[in-house]
Every structure is written in C-alpha cells, then in structure tokens.
Write a protein that holds these residues in place. Structure first.
Motif, PDB file in Angstrom:
ATOM      1  N   ALA A 199      39.806 -39.974   7.458  1.00  7.61           N
ATOM      2  CA  ALA A 199      38.913 -39.016   8.115  1.00  7.61           C
ATOM      3  C   ALA A 199      39.306 -38.811   9.572  1.00  7.61           C
ATOM      4  O   ALA A 199      39.226 -37.697  10.102  1.00  7.61           O
ATOM      5  N   SER A 200      39.751 -39.872  10.228  1.00  9.02           N
ATOM      6  CA  SER A 200      40.131 -39.779  11.640  1.00  9.02           C
ATOM      7  C   SER A 200      41.310 -38.833  11.840  1.00  9.02           C
ATOM      8  O   SER A 200      41.312 -38.007  12.759  1.00  9.02           O
ATOM      9  N   ILE A 201      42.316 -38.944  10.972  1.00  5.77           N
ATOM     10  CA  ILE A 201      43.502 -38.094  11.101  1.00  5.77           C
ATOM     11  C   ILE A 201      43.166 -36.646  10.753  1.00  5.77           C
ATOM     12  O   ILE A 201      43.628 -35.700  11.416  1.00  5.77           O
ATOM     13  N   LEU A 202      42.350 -36.451   9.737  1.00  6.11           N
ATOM     14  CA  LEU A 202      41.945 -35.098   9.358  1.00  6.11           C
ATOM     15  C   LEU A 202      41.187 -34.434  10.505  1.00  6.11           C
ATOM     16  O   LEU A 202      41.425 -33.260  10.840  1.00  6.11           O
ATOM     17  N   ARG A 203      40.307 -35.162  11.131  1.00  4.61           N
ATOM     18  CA  ARG A 203      39.527 -34.639  12.253  1.00  4.61           C
ATOM     19  C   ARG A 203      40.419 -34.362  13.465  1.00  4.61           C
ATOM     20  O   ARG A 203      40.226 -33.375  14.190  1.00  4.61           O
ATOM     21  N   LEU A 204      41.419 -35.214  13.669  1.00  3.08           N
ATOM     22  CA  LEU A 204      42.350 -35.034  14.775  1.00  3.08           C
ATOM     23  C   LEU A 204      43.100 -33.709  14.639  1.00  3.08           C
ATOM     24  O   LEU A 204      43.291 -32.981  15.621  1.00  3.08           O
ATOM     25  N   HIS A 205      43.507 -33.389  13.421  1.00  4.35           N
ATOM     26  CA  HIS A 205      44.209 -32.126  13.161  1.00  4.35           C
ATOM     27  C   HIS A 205      43.281 -30.934  13.430  1.00  4.35           C
ATOM     28  O   HIS A 205      43.683 -29.940  14.045  1.00  4.35           O
ATOM     29  N   PHE A 206      42.047 -31.030  12.964  1.00  5.01           N
ATOM     30  CA  PHE A 206      41.061 -29.966  13.190  1.00  5.01           C
ATOM     31  C   PHE A 206      40.846 -29.738  14.682  1.00  5.01           C
ATOM     32  O   PHE A 206      40.863 -28.600  15.167  1.00  5.01           O
ATOM     33  N   HIS A 207      40.656 -30.816  15.431  1.00  2.00           N
ATOM     34  CA  HIS A 207      40.384 -30.695  16.863  1.00  2.00           C
ATOM     35  C   HIS A 207      41.614 -30.216  17.625  1.00  2.00           C
ATOM     36  O   HIS A 207      41.481 -29.641  18.712  1.00  2.00           O
ATOM     37  N   ASP A 208      42.786 -30.433  17.090  1.00  4.50           N
ATOM     38  CA  ASP A 208      43.993 -29.896  17.708  1.00  4.50           C
ATOM     39  C   ASP A 208      44.063 -28.386  17.515  1.00  4.50           C
ATOM     40  O   ASP A 208      44.222 -27.629  18.478  1.00  4.50           O
ATOM     41  N   CYS A 209      43.926 -27.939  16.280  1.00  7.38           N
ATOM     42  CA  CYS A 209      44.107 -26.521  15.969  1.00  7.38           C
ATOM     43  C   CYS A 209      43.063 -25.628  16.616  1.00  7.38           C
ATOM     44  O   CYS A 209      43.346 -24.471  16.956  1.00  7.38           O
ATOM     45  N   PHE A 210      41.849 -26.121  16.801  1.00  9.51           N
ATOM     46  CA  PHE A 210      40.779 -25.287  17.347  1.00  9.51           C
ATOM     47  C   PHE A 210      40.868 -25.104  18.861  1.00  9.51           C
ATOM     48  O   PHE A 210      40.121 -24.326  19.434  1.00  9.51           O
ATOM     49  N   VAL A 211      41.778 -25.827  19.497  1.00  8.03           N
ATOM     50  CA  VAL A 211      41.927 -25.700  20.945  1.00  8.03           C
ATOM     51  C   VAL A 211      43.321 -25.156  21.251  1.00  8.03           C
ATOM     52  O   VAL A 211      44.316 -25.880  21.227  1.00  8.03           O
ATOM     53  N   ASN A 212      43.409 -23.863  21.449  1.00  3.41           N
ATOM     54  CA  ASN A 212      44.669 -23.188  21.776  1.00  3.41           C
ATOM     55  C   ASN A 212      45.725 -23.309  20.688  1.00  3.41           C
ATOM     56  O   ASN A 212      46.928 -23.229  20.966  1.00  3.41           O
TER      57      ASN A 212
END
Length: 320
Positions: free
Chosen positions: A59-72
């Motif tokens: 879950a941590s890695i999946l969330r990390l990818h989401f938070h990366d893509c949504f910011v620029n």
C-alpha cells in the motif's frame, strides 16, 4: 500563390518533424527491452522480499506512485529530499509523517543500477513497483508503459494543493481528479486502492466522531476504541476492514455498508455518477480490476518527462 508554396512546404515539414519527435518518445512497455531486459524481474523480486517482510509496504508504494503523479506529473519529484534551493514534497501536509517506502525504492534503484547503470529512471521504477504492489497483493497485472525521465525540481506548494485531503467532499474530489483528466469512473477505481493499507487516527477521527449520518454506528464505535477523541493520532486502522492486505473489491462493499474509514472514501456514495461505479465494483471484482488497470495507466501518463527533458537520476533522492 506560387510564392507561398515553399513556405507552406517548410511549415508542413516542420510540423511533421515535431510530430515525429513527440511520437518517438511516447511511453511503451518495451522501452527498456534492449537496454535493461532484466528490469522488471529485478523490481519484482525486490518487491516480493519487501512485502513478505512487511505486507503494508504494498500500500505504501502504491500510494507513493499516486502522490508522485498528482503533483506535476509522474516524474519522481516526490522522492527528492529538501535542498538549499527548494523544499521537497515530503514535508507537504498530505505527505508529512505519512508517506512510506522511500528506502524500498532506493533498494530497487540500487539493484537496477548494478545491472543497468544510468539507464532506468526513478519514475519508471516507481511505476513498476506500484504495479507489482497490486499484483503481489492479489490484484490484477498489466503492462506498464515506460520511458519516463526524472525531474530536477519539486514543489511543496503543488503537493499541498493538488493532492486530495481525507476531509474532501465529492465536489472537491471530482474537481481534483478532473484537473488531471481523470473521470469520475477513473476516480472511483483509483480510490479503490484503499482496499489495502492503513490510516492514522488523525485522518479519520472527525469522521467517526462527528458524522453520525454518514457512518455505520457500530463501525464507528469499534474504531473509537483505538482512536480516542484526544491523543493517539498515530494509532492505525485498516482502510478495508474485510481484507486489509488483499487487493479486491471489499473496500466498495464497506462503502455500501457505510463503513468507509475516511470521510473522503465514504463521499463516493454522496451523489454523482460515481455512485453507480461504487455499486458495480461492490458486486464485481472483475469490473473493479479492469477499471483500476485502465485508470492506473491513465494516471501513469500524467505529464511525464520524456526524450531530452529531465534526467535519469543516479540516486532517487537527489538530482544529478
């Protein structure tokens, strides 16, 4: 008229050249097929060991990818440490004391660099790791489009404004996802990622104490036992009470029973076209899996740096 023909010809040639240049750098699953053929097996084997040791890491890695893509865009900006010239996204309100998995991405990057030096971007590693996080948790598998490059900058301001807060209502959620060209259907499927992982008490306290009309009474009572009205901010509870470490449609069944842990999750049933998708996914794990894959691919295509833009970082936490 004749005098305009050379100019028109040059313009069309220029347009054709630009189009070819852009198309040459579109994302493709085979981007590293020749330069790093073992890439995906390296990422997967490292993820397997990590998740066996700590199932929450998926879950941590999946969330990390989401938070990366949504910011620029998907550019590995979320991985950057603070420097004297910029303050990174890690300390933004939605990320501070919340995002995990940085050491695992470092480990994967190191393993990849041993075999393919200065070839694979951190943003592509994160995208592959997120896919494997889903698959290794029992979810679907898909071919990840690759070819992203890493940014040299980051923005705490963008992180504070572009990431959906857990207190968001359905109007705010829809607006944030729409700004990334993601539909209500995409949004609903992507929020289904909360079928795995945990949340801190501070993110759901208001929901369980102050929203009696939007939460199952018994469910709220159970959650209060580990999330007091004061204190215990970092106490954890599973986002999905049915199968917290398995990637399935249990999350949507929870919502139908008013057992969404976060206010923003339960908002998916508060009017709008996404309500129909919640109901469908609650009935069909296959429908959820298919739509989740499509939405993940769309999300992974948010403003990637390609071609000569950005760089291939040697270390994911620092620009070269």
């Amino acid at each position: 008229m004749a005098s305009l023909l050379p100019s028109l010809f040059h313009f069309l040639f220029f347009l054709s050249t630009c189009t070819s240049f852009i198309n040459a750098y579109h994302l493709t699953p085979t981007f590293y097929a020749r330069r790093c053929p073992k890439l995906q097996s390296i990422v997967r084997s490292t993820m397997v060991k990590a998740i066996i040791n700590e199932p929450r890491m998926a879950a941590s890695i999946l969330r990390l990818h989401f938070h990366d893509c949504f910011v620029n865009g998907c550019d590995a900006s979320v991985l950057l440490n603070d420097t004297p010239t910029f303050k990174g996204e890690k300390s933004a309100a939605p990320n501070d004391n919340s995002l995990k998995g940085f050491k695992l991405i470092d480990e994967i990057k190191s393993n990849v660099e041993t075999i393919c030096k200065n070839v694979v971007s951190c943003s592509d590693i994160l995208a592959l790791a997120a896919r494997d996080a889903v698959t290794l948790s029992g979810g679907p598998r898909w071919k990840v489009p690759l070819g992203r490059r890493d940014t040299r900058t980051t923005s705490i301001e963008a992180a504070n404004t572009n990431l959906p807060p857990t207190t968001a209502n359905i109007t705010t959620l829809t607006s944030i996802f729409a700004a990334k060209s993601l539909t209500a259907r995409d949004m609903t499927a992507l929020m289904g990622a909360h079928t795995i992982g945990m949340a801190r008490c501070t993110t759901f306290r208001t929901h369980i104490y102050n929203e009696p009309n939007n939460i199952n009474t018994n469910f709220a009572l159970i959650k209060k036992a580990n999330c007091p009205a004061w204190g215990g901010d970092n106490n954890l509870a599973p986002l999905d009470t049915g199968s917290p470490t398995r990637f399935d449609n249990s999350f949507f069944k929870n919502l139908m029973a008013k057992q969404g842990l976060l206010h923003s999750d339960q908002e998916l049933l508060n009017g709008g076209s996404q309500v129909a998708w919640v109901r469908l996914y609650a009935k069909s794990n296959v429908a959820f899996g298919n739509d989740f894959v499509n939405a993940m691919i769309k999300m992974g295509n948010i403003s990637p740096l390609t071609g000569r833009f950005g760089e291939i970082r040697r270390h994911c936490r620092f620009v070269n």
